[in-house]
Design a protein around this motif. Structure first.
Motif, mmCIF file in Angstrom:
data_model
loop_
_atom_site.group_PDB
_atom_site.id
_atom_site.type_symbol
_atom_site.label_atom_id
_atom_site.label_comp_id
_atom_site.label_asym_id
_atom_site.label_seq_id
_atom_site.Cartn_x
_atom_site.Cartn_y
_atom_site.Cartn_z
ATOM 1 N N UNK A 1 -1.775 18.167 3.780
ATOM 2 C CA UNK A 1 -0.767 17.186 3.381
ATOM 3 C C UNK A 1 -0.020 16.528 4.521
ATOM 4 N N UNK A 2 -0.338 16.904 5.760
ATOM 5 C CA UNK A 2 0.375 16.269 6.864
ATOM 6 C C UNK A 2 -0.543 15.265 7.539
ATOM 7 N N UNK A 3 0.053 14.264 8.137
ATOM 8 C CA UNK A 3 -0.726 13.258 8.855
ATOM 9 C C UNK A 3 -1.565 13.908 9.943
ATOM 10 N N UNK A 4 -0.941 14.883 10.637
ATOM 11 C CA UNK A 4 -1.651 15.557 11.714
ATOM 12 C C UNK A 4 -2.948 16.189 11.196
ATOM 13 N N UNK A 5 -2.853 16.884 10.070
ATOM 14 C CA UNK A 5 -4.026 17.557 9.513
ATOM 15 C C UNK A 5 -5.131 16.572 9.160
ATOM 16 N N UNK A 6 -4.727 15.462 8.541
ATOM 17 C CA UNK A 6 -5.737 14.467 8.154
ATOM 18 C C UNK A 6 -6.400 13.892 9.400
ATOM 19 N N UNK A 7 -5.600 13.725 10.455
ATOM 20 C CA UNK A 7 -6.157 13.202 11.702
ATOM 21 C C UNK A 7 -7.137 14.204 12.301
ATOM 22 N N UNK A 8 -6.856 15.508 12.115
ATOM 23 C CA UNK A 8 -7.776 16.529 12.636
ATOM 24 C C UNK A 8 -9.148 16.372 11.970
ATOM 25 N N UNK A 9 -9.140 16.190 10.645
ATOM 26 C CA UNK A 9 -10.413 15.981 9.942
ATOM 27 C C UNK A 9 -11.125 14.735 10.467
ATOM 28 N N UNK B 1 -0.356 6.453 7.126
ATOM 29 C CA UNK B 1 -0.063 6.928 5.777
ATOM 30 C C UNK B 1 1.436 6.853 5.522
ATOM 31 N N UNK B 2 1.816 6.451 4.317
ATOM 32 C CA UNK B 2 3.237 6.514 3.979
ATOM 33 C C UNK B 2 3.679 7.973 3.945
ATOM 34 N N UNK B 3 4.767 8.286 4.619
ATOM 35 C CA UNK B 3 5.252 9.658 4.646
ATOM 36 C C UNK B 3 6.235 9.923 3.529
ATOM 37 N N UNK B 4 6.525 11.196 3.310
ATOM 38 C CA UNK B 4 7.525 11.528 2.300
ATOM 39 C C UNK B 4 8.915 11.244 2.852
ATOM 40 N N UNK B 5 9.824 11.014 1.950
ATOM 41 C CA UNK B 5 11.137 10.575 2.393
ATOM 42 C C UNK B 5 11.834 11.636 3.217
ATOM 43 N N UNK B 6 11.646 12.921 2.808
ATOM 44 C CA UNK B 6 12.388 13.984 3.490
ATOM 45 C C UNK B 6 11.649 14.535 4.688
ATOM 46 N N UNK B 7 10.374 14.203 4.859
ATOM 47 C CA UNK B 7 9.657 14.685 6.045
ATOM 48 C C UNK B 7 8.532 13.710 6.331
ATOM 49 N N UNK B 8 8.740 12.882 7.342
ATOM 50 C CA UNK B 8 7.819 11.777 7.570
ATOM 51 C C UNK B 8 6.409 12.242 7.898
ATOM 52 N N UNK B 9 6.303 13.460 8.442
ATOM 53 C CA UNK B 9 4.985 13.953 8.838
ATOM 54 C C UNK B 9 4.080 14.295 7.666
ATOM 55 N N UNK B 10 4.686 14.465 6.469
ATOM 56 C CA UNK B 10 3.875 14.809 5.303
ATOM 57 C C UNK B 10 3.478 13.541 4.553
ATOM 58 N N UNK B 11 2.244 13.561 4.059
ATOM 59 C CA UNK B 11 1.703 12.370 3.426
ATOM 60 C C UNK B 11 2.152 12.281 1.972
ATOM 61 N N UNK B 12 2.618 11.118 1.571
ATOM 62 C CA UNK B 12 2.952 10.880 0.159
ATOM 63 C C UNK B 12 1.695 10.380 -0.539
ATOM 64 N N UNK B 13 1.000 11.301 -1.197
ATOM 65 C CA UNK B 13 -0.318 10.959 -1.731
ATOM 66 C C UNK B 13 -0.260 9.873 -2.790
ATOM 67 N N UNK B 14 0.821 9.904 -3.585
ATOM 68 C CA UNK B 14 0.890 8.901 -4.649
ATOM 69 C C UNK B 14 0.968 7.493 -4.051
ATOM 70 N N UNK B 15 1.779 7.386 -2.984
ATOM 71 C CA UNK B 15 1.908 6.080 -2.325
ATOM 72 C C UNK B 15 0.584 5.675 -1.676
ATOM 73 N N UNK B 16 -0.106 6.661 -1.092
ATOM 74 C CA UNK B 16 -1.402 6.371 -0.466
ATOM 75 C C UNK B 16 -2.361 5.797 -1.500
ATOM 76 N N UNK B 17 -2.412 6.463 -2.675
ATOM 77 C CA UNK B 17 -3.352 6.020 -3.697
ATOM 78 C C UNK B 17 -3.018 4.628 -4.200
ATOM 79 N N UNK B 18 -1.726 4.408 -4.422
ATOM 80 C CA UNK B 18 -1.391 3.104 -5.005
ATOM 81 C C UNK B 18 -1.637 1.995 -3.986
#
Lengths: 335, 338, 505
Positions: free
Chosen positions: A191-199, C109-126
């Motif tokens: 779920x992190x950008x870093x992880x996806x970049x690793x793939x 990738x659009x990040x989540x509001x509370x942690x930019x490093x995590x991917x917001x999958x719903x936003x990615x899909x849309x």
């Protein structure tokens, strides 16, 4: 019908099936096998291996390899023991120093590999020598850890007692750390950008660069992470053994790599998961458990079986690659 | 100036650095250690520190010769240590438990080495597994098999001829040195006088082009891994004859690393292509001299690998294209088109 | 149709050198908003190098680029994207094992509001769905693994990715080469749609009908130089072709009429020959002393046919008769043993051994043919190499020089010599003149002609129609991975080949 998804998930499914199958085999063959105690021991005995394998999973998914893991673990354990016992440092401070050392070690390896383009297996081979030599330089023999914080607070006070089975089950903090590392790694990878970049880097570094990913930075990050997990694994190992031994963990990198491959991670990079890696370590552990239950088999069968399993999984990957391409071609034209 | 020249002259050029490093190390030893170069002859055999280095270095060098060919094809063989352990185990078991004459024991061990090598070759060329992984399988499983053969215990034997391999002498030199020289000369002749050397280099330099140019790539792979297996088995026999015992657990440990390092220090690129047996032998001797030097300066056997690792990193950095560009940029600031 | 949009991108006097080769020599290009600019040229004309400059893959050694009035020097595709130049490369630069949605958003990738490093999958899909919607592919499951999609879909995803950043200039490098007709039409529709949104589009294609259908302006390159930039409206197809091919250099020609026997006693004959998923079916005959051309656009199956004949890939359908025997080679070694040679399409990746010397590169096939344990005295190897260096006019300091130090044309001559040394019965030449200078081209063609005169059958593949018409006594035209026309003798003109190649039946 999502045939293509099924095909690409086959390695992990095969790993899980093997894990369940092995456990079932043990449960049927030996009395007392299917018990909470066996499962507990499986987790406790392999916690450090899981943590080390998690770091290795990142490295292998990114298309690299790290042979220094075993030596780095021995170094971390020895350093921790020496700091606590000889240096009189508080265990928590010692742990912090060890983690920083592991991080720095991984960072240097990563820079050599990603920035200076030295082949990863060469760098980490040298790293293995270096870490092993450094471990002996820190302390030439095994050193027991008797600090009260480690002996009582960590191993007894913080241990969890679960009312399972006849006498209950005690879970030491090493298992908790392992679970935390697993969850963290799963989030980071999935779920992190870093992880996806690793793939992406592992699948096709060239394309990843064209897509604007900082390929070098990702690679440095991966090896740094692996250095960190090696340090954590070394600390867990020291806690498990109640000592730091510079000669320990010889060949551990092989067990770790074997577990990662059995866990369905592609050695070419680009595919794999920490869940699979966890299952891979557990499979190796189960084989050991079964061999000890059997009694008349010697311990070296573990390595032979492990080698065989690695081969089977490698060939499975190779076959799946061919099948997946065919399925992809024929199952298209749907829009 | 163009960088061409006759092949042997270019080969000489690539040997300059390892030879210079070896000479420097020897000079350092000569200066700091009286008697380093002393050699005395006793009972028709020479003794001395240098002889010792040659003797122990030749075991690594033997394996490194095979490894040179493997690396020249762009591969690597991680299983040599395990193969050496298996070979030692087979030798001892055949001698002690099967009571066979010593030539049969040796033949058995060498045949096992060849089978292991060919198996690696099949994995790489037929199953198309990456060499690191394909040989990793045997590296993991092989030591288990070695322990299976010896039953987990250290088997000691009393065989004069086999003990003589590690402890005897031939023409005044220790037998392992003679074996190394024979192997090196035989390989050099075989590889350079036939098309084999060219085929190996082609496969390592550009595998796709090699296939399209009609190079028998599979046969080449089987051959180089087979040779590597045989030489690893030979090293295993030498090691068990040093101590007149087979120790499945410790025999050949780190042998793969020493061999790979010897090859790389000797100037053969890890990415495949050109290779040099002479460079490899010099590399192996450099490693052994370094080990000996460290021991003589009271560095323990366990710590000794660390400084070696630093040297290796240095060598790799000198080989790395990026660093080379940078260095050559320093030397030729105006950048002519050579 | 011409539109007068604002000036978006202006490149002036761009130059790129690779070693001694001038890949690009003072080329200028202007892109206006709301305009589709077609970039045309034969292989090796410098189209790819030009777009690599614009997208920051290659840094030009001369000239300047201006985007919307600001001087730019993109150092990476990422940087180019950020300033508004998005590129879809020919070899789809995506990650096959990630999902379609991830491929569209990777790296931003659009990040989540509370942690930019995590991917917001719903936003990615849309976001991915929105991007695909713009291409009229809204129905595609964006969670699907990209590698399991067809190449056409992957191409669309690559464009969707480029559209995802708000690019002002979109560069498409041969986007249609692997698409079928419906998909092509849809893509052209998308391009028109983007033009209406005031985007500047640079479009590279070999398909002249597509260029005619969509381009407002046509820029033609040849041999790394700018031929000219023209309004598409007043341009005929014949004019385009003559601009691309150029006429000022007279090529030496083999006689068009073949001297060898043909038809009856043909050396190689293919009937419905092919491999599933690769070549549908090719019919062709090649006789001794005859040069037969395989013409067609990129992706029409020319190189694939050559590889099948040579055994680099194994044929699964139809028949191949070679020297009177039904043959099916599974490795190049088998083909070589029967006297077939092939000069591969990609010299660098499939041909040369970069770290080996000229003599080693030259004798490898000859020595390998006799087996790995065969012997050949070093002196005679050198003599052989020197003989060919003289014969083909290979410019090298001496035969022990590394081949990678030679220019492209001389490398190609060494590869030719590799096969000449074998005295082949049939020689397959796949783009023998690609990426080499004009004088070397002439040398290569002359050598081929000499070989033909000695009775060798030649299967000749080239993107340069002019070469094909001059050298070949017979031409097999391929389209959509099958042979569609056979031309002979005086029927072979650029117009007739082009007509067969370009026909959109």
């Amino acid at each position: 019908m999502k045939l293509h998804r099924l095909v690409s998930a086959t390695p992990v499914l095969a790993t899980c099936a093997l894990l369940v199958g092995l456990f079932a085999f043990g449960a049927i063959s030996y009395p007392n096998f299917a018990s909470a105690a066996v499962v507990r021991n499986l987790l406790v005995d392999n916690a450090f291996l899981v943590v080390a394998a998690v770091g290795m999973t990142f490295v292998i998914i990114s298309g690299g390899i790290d042979l220094s893991v075993g030596a780095a673990m021995a170094f971390s354990a020895t350093l921790a023991a020496a700091l606590i016992e000889a240096g009189g440092v508080h265990p928590l401070a010692a742990a912090a120093v060890v983690l920083a050392a592991g991080l720095a070690f991984g960072l240097v390896q990563g820079v050599l590999i990603a920035v200076l383009d030295v082949p990863p297996f060469m760098v980490t081979l040298a790293g293995m020598f270096l870490a092993r030599g450094a471990a002996f330089a820190v302390h030439p023999q095994s050193r027991g850890i008797t600090h009260p914080f480690v002996a009582t607070t960590l191993n007894e006070t913080l241990a969890m007692h679960l009312p399972l089975g006849a006498r209950g089950v005690t879970i030491p903090p090493t298992v908790v750390v392992m679970l935390l590392v697993l969850i963290g790694a799963w989030v980071l990878l999935r779920h992190a950008r870093f992880g996806r970049a690793v793939y992406a880097v592992g699948d096709d570094a060239c394309a990843a660069r064209l897509m604007g990913l900082a390929v070098r930075r990702v690679k440095v990050g991966v090896y740094t992470l692996c250095g960190l997990t090696s340090a954590v694994a070394g600390l867990l190992f020291a806690l498990y053994q109640q000592s730091g031994d510079p000669a320990s963990c010889k060949g551990m990198e092989l067990d770790v790599i074997a577990a990662v491959i059995i866990g369905g991670t592609l050695l070419r990079g680009g595919a794999g998961s920490v869940i699979g890696t966890f299952a891979g370590v557990m499979i190796l552990g189960l084989i050991q458990t079964i061999i000890s239950f059997q009694g008349d088999l010697s311990s070296w069968w573990t390595r032979i079986v492990a080698g065989g399993l690695v081969l089977v999984f490698l060939l499975l990957h190779q076959g799946i690659g061919v099948v997946a391409r065919r399925v992809g071609r024929t199952a298209d034209r749907q829009g | 100036m163009n960088q061409s020249g006759l092949p042997w002259r270019r080969g000489m050029r690539s040997l300059v650095w390892p030879v210079a490093a070896l000479a420097l190390l020897l000079a350092f030893n000569a200066a700091t250690m009286p008697g380093f170069f002393a050699i005395e002859a006793r009972d028709g055999r020479v003794y001395g520190v240098l002889v010792d280095i040659l003797n122990h270095g030749s075991r690594t060098a033997l394996v490194a010769l095979g490894m040179t060919l493997v690396i020249a094809t762009g591969g690597v063989d991680l299983s040599v240590g395990a193969v050496a352990a298996m070979a030692g185990a087979v030798t001892a078991t055949l001698l002690v438990q099967a009571q066979v004459p010593w030539p049969v024991a040796i033949a058995g061990a060498v045949a096992l080495g060849m089978c292991c090598g060919v198996w690696n070759g099949v994995c790489v060329s037929v199953f198309r597994l990456q060499p690191i992984v394909a040989t990793l399988v045997l590296m993991v499983a092989g030591r288990g098999v070695a322990q299976l053969i010896t039953g987990g215990s250290i088997i000691t034997f009393e065989s004069g001829p086999i003990a003589a391999i590690g402890n005897g002498s031939f023409l005044g030199l220790p037998v392992p040195v003679t074996m190394m020289v024979v192997a090196a000369v035989a390989l050099q002749v075989l590889v350079r006088r036939t098309a084999l050397g060219l085929c190996v280099q082609c496969v390592g330099d550009n595998a796709t082009a090699a296939r399209l140019a009609g190079v028998p790539d599979r046969a080449v792979m089987l051959f180089v891994y087979g040779v590597c297996g045989v030489l690893a088995a030979t090293a295993g026999i030498i090691e068990c004859s040093y101590i007149k015992a087979a120790d499945a657990n410790n025999a050949g440990s780190l042998l793969e690393l020493d061999a790979i390092l010897a090859v790389v220090i000797g100037g053969t690129s890890l990415t495949g292509g050109r290779f040099s047996f002479a460079g490899t032998i010099i590399g192996a001797m450099l490693m052994q001299t370094m080990t000996k030097t460290l021991y003589m300066h009271d560095v323990s056997a366990e710590i000794a690998p660390a400084p070696k690792a630093l040297v290796v990193i240095l060598v790799c950095l000198l080989h790395a294209p990026r660093v080379r560009e940078w260095v050559s940029g320093l030397w030729r600031p105006r950048g002519g088109s050579a | 149709m011409t539109r007068e949009g604002g000036l978006l991108l202006e490149a002036e006097g761009l130059a790129v050198r690779f070693g001694s080769v001038r890949a690009l020599d003072g080329v200028s290009l202007t892109v206006r908003a709301g305009e589709v600019q077609a970039l045309l040229g034969e292989n090796g004309a410098g189209k790819s190098t030009l777009i690599k400059c614009l997208s920051g893959v290659v840094r030009p050694t001369g000239g300047r680029m201006v985007l919307c009035g600001r001087r730019i020097e993109p150092r990476s595709p990422h940087e180019a994207e950020r300033i508004g130049i998005a590129t879809v490369f020919q070899e789809v630069g995506l990650i096959p094992r990630l999902s379609v949605a991830e491929n569209i958003c990777l790296g931003r990738e659009p990040g989540r509001r509370w942690l930019r490093g995590l991917v917001d999958w719903r936003a990615v899909r849309s976001r991915a769905r929105a991007a695909m919607d713009r291409l009229g592919l809204g129905g595609l499951d964006v969670d699907r693994e990209l590698g399991t999609c067809s190449v056409a879909v992957q191409q669309m995803v690559a464009i969707a990715r480029a559209l995802d950043v708000r690019a002002r200039v979109l560069i498409l490098d041969e986007p249609t080469s692997s698409l079928d007709r419906d998909e092509c039409a849809r893509l052209l529709g998308v391009i028109g749609h983007l033009r209406a949104q005031e985007m500047g589009i640079v479009f590279i294609s070999h398909f002249l009908d597509q260029v005619e259908a969509i381009a407002d302006r046509v820029t033609v390159l040849r041999d790394g130089k700018l031929v000219g930039s023209f309004e598409a409206a007043g341009l005929t197809r014949a004019k385009l072709v003559s601009l691309m091919v150029g006429r000022e250099f007279e090529m030496p020609t083999g006689k068009r009429e073949t001297t060898g026997e043909r038809g009856a006693g043909s050396l190689l004959s293919l009937r419905a020959f092919g491999r599933s998923g690769m070549i549908e079916g090719v019919d062709a005959d090649v006789g001794a002393g005859e040069v037969v051309g395989l013409a067609g656009l990129l992706g029409s199956g020319r190189s694939e046919t050559a590889r099948l004949v040579f055994g680099a890939e194994t044929a699964t359908r139809g028949t191949m008769t070679f020297g009177g025997e039904a043959s099916r080679f599974t490795t190049p070694r088998q083909a070589i043993a029967r006297g077939i040679g092939m000069l591969p399409e990609n010299r660098k990746e499939q041909g040369i051994f970069p770290s080996l010397s000229v003599v080693e590169n030259l004798v490898v096939s000859l020595r390998a043919k006799d087996g790995a344990f065969s012997r050949l005295a070093f002196g005679s190897q050198v003599a052989l190499a020197e003989e060919f260096v003289r014969q083909l006019g290979i410019k090298t300091a001496d035969v022990h020089a590394k081949i990678s130090e030679l220019s492209g044309g001389n490398q190609q001559k060494v590869l030719l010599a590799r096969w000449f040394a074998m005295r082949p019965v049939l020689l397959i030449l796949d783009e023998p003149t690609r990426g080499i200078d004009v004088a070397a081209k002439a040398d290569v063609l002359r050598a081929v002609d000499r070989l033909r005169g000695e009775g060798t059958a030649v299967l000749f593949i080239s993107s340069e129609l002019e070469e094909v018409t001059r050298v070949c006594g017979r031409v097999v035209v391929l389209r959509d991975r099958r042979s569609v026309a056979h031309l002979e003798g005086s029927d072979i003109t650029e117009a007739s080949v082009l007509a067969a190649v370009a026909r959109t039946a």
